[in-house]
Motif scaffolding. Structure first.
Motif, PDB file in Angstrom:
ATOM      1  N   ALA A   1      52.591 -74.011 -47.473  1.00  0.00           N
ATOM      2  CA  ALA A   1      52.421 -74.961 -48.578  1.00  0.00           C
ATOM      3  C   ALA A   1      52.868 -76.359 -48.168  1.00  0.00           C
ATOM      4  O   ALA A   1      52.217 -77.370 -48.504  1.00  0.00           O
ATOM      5  CB  ALA A   1      53.211 -74.483 -49.797  1.00  0.00           C
ATOM      6  N   ALA A   2      53.957 -76.437 -47.414  1.00  0.00           N
ATOM      7  CA  ALA A   2      54.434 -77.738 -46.945  1.00  0.00           C
ATOM      8  C   ALA A   2      53.436 -78.359 -45.971  1.00  0.00           C
ATOM      9  O   ALA A   2      53.218 -79.578 -45.977  1.00  0.00           O
ATOM     10  CB  ALA A   2      55.802 -77.575 -46.272  1.00  0.00           C
ATOM     11  N   ALA A   3      52.824 -77.513 -45.135  1.00  0.00           N
ATOM     12  CA  ALA A   3      51.810 -78.025 -44.206  1.00  0.00           C
ATOM     13  C   ALA A   3      50.600 -78.565 -44.965  1.00  0.00           C
ATOM     14  O   ALA A   3      50.080 -79.642 -44.647  1.00  0.00           O
ATOM     15  CB  ALA A   3      51.382 -76.917 -43.243  1.00  0.00           C
ATOM     16  N   ASP A   4      50.166 -77.818 -45.989  1.00  0.00           N
ATOM     17  CA  ASP A   4      49.023 -78.279 -46.780  1.00  0.00           C
ATOM     18  C   ASP A   4      49.339 -79.595 -47.488  1.00  0.00           C
ATOM     19  O   ASP A   4      48.508 -80.507 -47.542  1.00  0.00           O
ATOM     20  CB  ASP A   4      48.637 -77.210 -47.805  1.00  0.00           C
ATOM     21  N   GLU A   5      50.555 -79.698 -48.004  1.00  0.00           N
ATOM     22  CA  GLU A   5      50.934 -80.920 -48.707  1.00  0.00           C
ATOM     23  C   GLU A   5      50.950 -82.117 -47.762  1.00  0.00           C
ATOM     24  O   GLU A   5      50.591 -83.241 -48.147  1.00  0.00           O
ATOM     25  CB  GLU A   5      52.310 -80.738 -49.346  1.00  0.00           C
ATOM     26  N   ALA A   6      51.346 -81.861 -46.492  1.00  0.00           N
ATOM     27  CA  ALA A   6      51.410 -82.946 -45.513  1.00  0.00           C
ATOM     28  C   ALA A   6      50.069 -83.174 -44.820  1.00  0.00           C
ATOM     29  O   ALA A   6      49.942 -84.106 -44.009  1.00  0.00           O
ATOM     30  CB  ALA A   6      52.477 -82.624 -44.471  1.00  0.00           C
ATOM     31  N   GLY A   7      49.084 -82.339 -45.109  1.00  0.00           N
ATOM     32  CA  GLY A   7      47.771 -82.468 -44.461  1.00  0.00           C
ATOM     33  C   GLY A   7      47.755 -81.997 -43.023  1.00  0.00           C
ATOM     34  O   GLY A   7      46.886 -82.385 -42.236  1.00  0.00           O
ATOM     35  N   ILE A   8      48.693 -81.132 -42.682  1.00  0.00           N
ATOM     36  CA  ILE A   8      48.800 -80.613 -41.321  1.00  0.00           C
ATOM     37  C   ILE A   8      47.975 -79.335 -41.180  1.00  0.00           C
ATOM     38  O   ILE A   8      47.996 -78.471 -42.069  1.00  0.00           O
ATOM     39  CB  ILE A   8      50.276 -80.332 -40.959  1.00  0.00           C
TER      40      ILE A   8
END
Length: 528
Positions: free
Chosen positions: A509-516
């Protein structure tokens, strides 16, 4: 037990005939009776020496294709009898057993037979039985008997005989016995290790052996004694490398150079030049390049400070332009498959720089054991030969990685296998731009690697650190999202990690939020 004891009778049976004739002539010149077998006897006779066949002494011919020739009481009685024991001497007289004062044996070439890839039956036939039996008998009775298993010891035996009217000292016989037992132990180790590879399951017993290659000045620190032992492998590597110049390698040099060579061997020369720079067993820069000079410069630009006094490994021969660039800073060791004359000439001006060539790279997929000593024993495991391809990667984020990101992630993942855990590697365009190693916390490794990139941006006088637009590899899963967030703040756009954390969903979820973009390998590369 006497100190000095004469050599009147010698038994010579060698597979390696190096130095045999000189030894035989020296013994015969001192009136020593020579006993021998098979090809050794023929070689001595062809040189004009008088030789008595062991078969004539035992009364039994060599039989069973030479499997049985020296396994006889007349031989082993002559080796084991205590010359100052009346009962032993009486038994020798009663059974017509002559004393044997010197045994010279080197064993069937088992290790060489395995190394050339021989079939199972041929390997079995090259397991020596009579040789080790004689060696052990002679070594046990070293109070009276000399046992020689290495060509290097021929001269010392003859020198002692010359100095002591045909006699040798107890100190020499004792040292020869220790060498002999170590040789049979190493030989049995080679046999048992090979057999373990043929049999399924974990062996109940494991042994390890080696031959002294170099006595080192000291170990990791000056108060520690150290030595380098070779295990007999013929594969390209440190033990078989040619040193062209520079002072002898230290313990730390050997350890670091091996780490550098193992890492650079991961990169096939057919895919282009690659360079790895190592400091304290950790990479401080790894890169591919259009040329070897380009690969070196890009690896150097990852961490120029740590590269000072480091170890450099190349996957292709060293050329003049690369050598000139390397010579511009202090470097401890350069190891490569080869080196051209220009490179050797340039390095010749750097007397403390060691240049090693290996005539090839290590096989990163070869089966091998990794061994580590602990209190009371050893930890043994297979070498980490794990690799992943694009097809093995599982994309777990909304954004999929680009082709360039995938290439860089696989490059970073390869490097991660050679970095001490916890390992974090930032890579951009086929070069490391930040390495975080050996930290107790994964997020600390992430921060350290990013900070190193910031420091290099200042050194290189560029506006932004090269972590901007990079990918990140983590040798194990992120237990929390903080490490990923730190990588994103450093400018990373994609991440490769094993996955498997209880908080994978939080990290994704953190990766998706950061666009990673993030992929899982389902493989871990811990390196402690």
């Amino acid at each position: 037990m006497p100190d000095l004891h004469p050599i009147k009778r010698a038994l010579l049976s060698v597979s390696d005939k190096t130095g045999l004739l000189d030894l035989g002539r020296a013994l015969a010149a001192r009136g020593v009776e020579l006993l021998s077998t098979g090809g050794t006897a023929r070689a001595l006779r062809d040189a004009g020496l008088e030789v008595l066949d062991v078969a004539d002494v035992t009364g039994f011919p060599e039989m069973m294709d030479g499997r049985v020739k020296t396994l006889h009481p007349v031989v082993h009685g002559g080796l084991l009898a205590l010359r100052d024991n009346d009962e032993h001497v009486g038994a020798m007289d009663e059974h017509n057993i002559g004393a044997i004062d010197l045994v010279v044996v080197n064993l069937y070439p088992f290790e060489e037979t395995v190394a050339k890839g021989a079939e199972y039956a041929e390997v079995i036939e090259n397991i020596d039985i009579g040789g080790p039996a004689m060696i052990r008998s002679a070594a046990k009775n070293h109070g009276f008997v000399n046992v020689v298993v290495d060509v290097e010891d021929y001269a010392e035996v003859i020198a002692e005989m010359e100095a002591n009217d045909g006699q040798t000292s107890y100190a020499l016989r004792q040292r020869l016995a220790q060498t002999a037992y170590a040789r049979t132990a190493a030989y049995d180790t080679a046999v048992s290790t090979w057999m373990a590879e043929q049999v399924a399951g974990t062996p109940r017993r494991r042994t390890f052996g080696g031959t002294l290659a170099q006595t080192l000045r000291y170990g990791e620190n000056p108060h520690q004694q150290a030595a380098f032992y070779a295990d007999g492998s013929t594969a390209p590597g440190l033990a078989n490398a040619v040193q062209h110049q520079g002072k002898e390698l230290s313990y730390n040099n050997i350890n670091d150079t091996d780490a550098a060579f193992a890492l650079v061997s991961e990169f096939d020369p057919k895919d282009g030049p690659a360079c790895a720079i190592i400091k304290h067993a950790n990479p401080c820069g790894v890169a591919r390049g259009e040329t070897m000079l380009d690969a070196y410069k890009r690896a150097f630009d990852c961490d120029r400070t740590s590269a000072f006094g480091g170890i450099i490994a190349l996957n292709q021969p060293l050329d003049g332009p690369t050598a000139e660039a390397i010579a511009a800073i202090f470097t401890e060791v350069v190891i490569a498959p080869g080196a051209d004359e220009d490179a050797k000439r340039i390095f010749a001006a750097k007397k403390n720089l060691r240049l090693l060539t290996t005539e090839g790279l290590a096989d990163p997929a070869s089966a091998a054991l990794a061994v580590r000593q602990v209190s009371g024993g050893f930890l043994v495991q297979d070498k980490d030969v794990g690799r992943v391809s694009r097809d093995d990667l599982k994309v777990v984020t909304k954004r999929k990685p680009s082709d360039q990101e995938l290439d860089d992630m696989l490059f970073a993942w390869t490097v991660a296998k050679h970095v001490k855990s916890n390992a974090i590697i930032y890579v951009k365009d086929g070069a490391t731009v930040g390495v975080g190693a050996g930290q107790m916390s994964r997020v600390d490794s992430t921060r350290i690697a990013a900070r190193k990139a910031q420091d290099m941006a200042e050194v290189m006088d560029i506006e932004a650190p090269l972590t901007q637009g990079s990918v990140v590899a983590s040798d194990a899963f992120f237990p929390f999202a903080d490490g990923l967030i730190t990588a994103a703040e450093a400018g990373a756009t994609a991440l490769i990690q094993p996955g498997g954390s209880m908080r994978d969903d939080e990290v994704i979820a953190a990766a998706d939020e950061a666009g990673i973009a993030m992929v899982f390998t389902n493989m871990r590369h811990f390196r402690h």
